[in-house]
Scaffold this motif. Sequence first.
Motif: not given
Ligand code: HEC
Length: 217
Positions: A114-116, A163-169, A186-188
């Motif tokens: 949905a974030d495209q 902190m972000c990298l624990s889910c985006h690293g 959740l996100y295949p």
């Molecule tokens: C606990 C895990 C977790 C952490 C920590 C986390 N995210 Fe995410 N992030 C997610 C998930 C799950 C989604 C998808 C959300 C949805 O389905 O709407 C997401 C979506 C996003 C999106 C929207 C675009 C997309 O890819 O769908 C952005 C931008 C984003 N994250 C940035 C960050 C940033 C910057 C940080 C650190 C400050 C961060 N996230 C930390 C789990 C995480």
Amino acid sequence: MKKVVISVLASGLFLACGPQERVSKETIEEVNENMEIKKLTEVEILDEAMIWGDSITSEAQKQLITNLQKAIEDKGVPGAIEFCNVQALPILSDLSQKYKVEIRRTSNRYRNPADQPTEEEKPLLEAYEYNAEAGVKSDPNIQKFEGGEVFLYTKPIVIPNGMCLSCHGEPGKEINKETLEKLTKLYPNDRATGHKVGDLRGMWSVRIPKKEVVKRL
Ligand code: HEC
């Protein structure tokens, strides 16, 4: 006051249209009337849209991060994924309703499809990606759509800390096994891993009706 930057790269955008509702003729007339009554210039309105866009996205970011940190404290990283999955979009739509704007986060490396990016957002996101690759910092930007009746405010989202990298690293390194399993379920088609601190993660996008900006002045 921040200067309004309308990038040359994206100047072809004025003709683009999104799936959003069109602005009616009555609204345009109402805006013109209000502008005249208040004697506002186009520059004042653009400046205000820029300031408001900054403040809306800061508020949204603060809400997301505060809630995310709380969810991690309460349930750990894997548990907090559910917070993002269930709560991130509703938090943004509540704020959108409050201000009568449309707030989104968008990315080409999206996790939630949905974030495209929309057609309006694509060239702006690409300009931010281009700058990030060249090591140039990007500023917030305002573009006009629908004959100038709607502004699109955008701002890059950069990964601020570990902190972000624990889910985006890196999977298996910063993202642990349990977290990865939940994410994959959740996100295949997740594209939002493999990031480092300082990376461009995406972009804030706020569609702001001119009418709402004029009301604030
Ligand atoms: C606990 C895990 C977790 C952490 C920590 C986390 N995210 Fe995410 N992030 C997610 C998930 C799950 C989604 C998808 C959300 C949805 O389905 O709407 C997401 C979506 C996003 C999106 C929207 C675009 C997309 O890819 O769908 C952005 C931008 C984003 N994250 C940035 C960050 C940033 C910057 C940080 C650190 C400050 C961060 N996230 C930390 C789990 C995480």
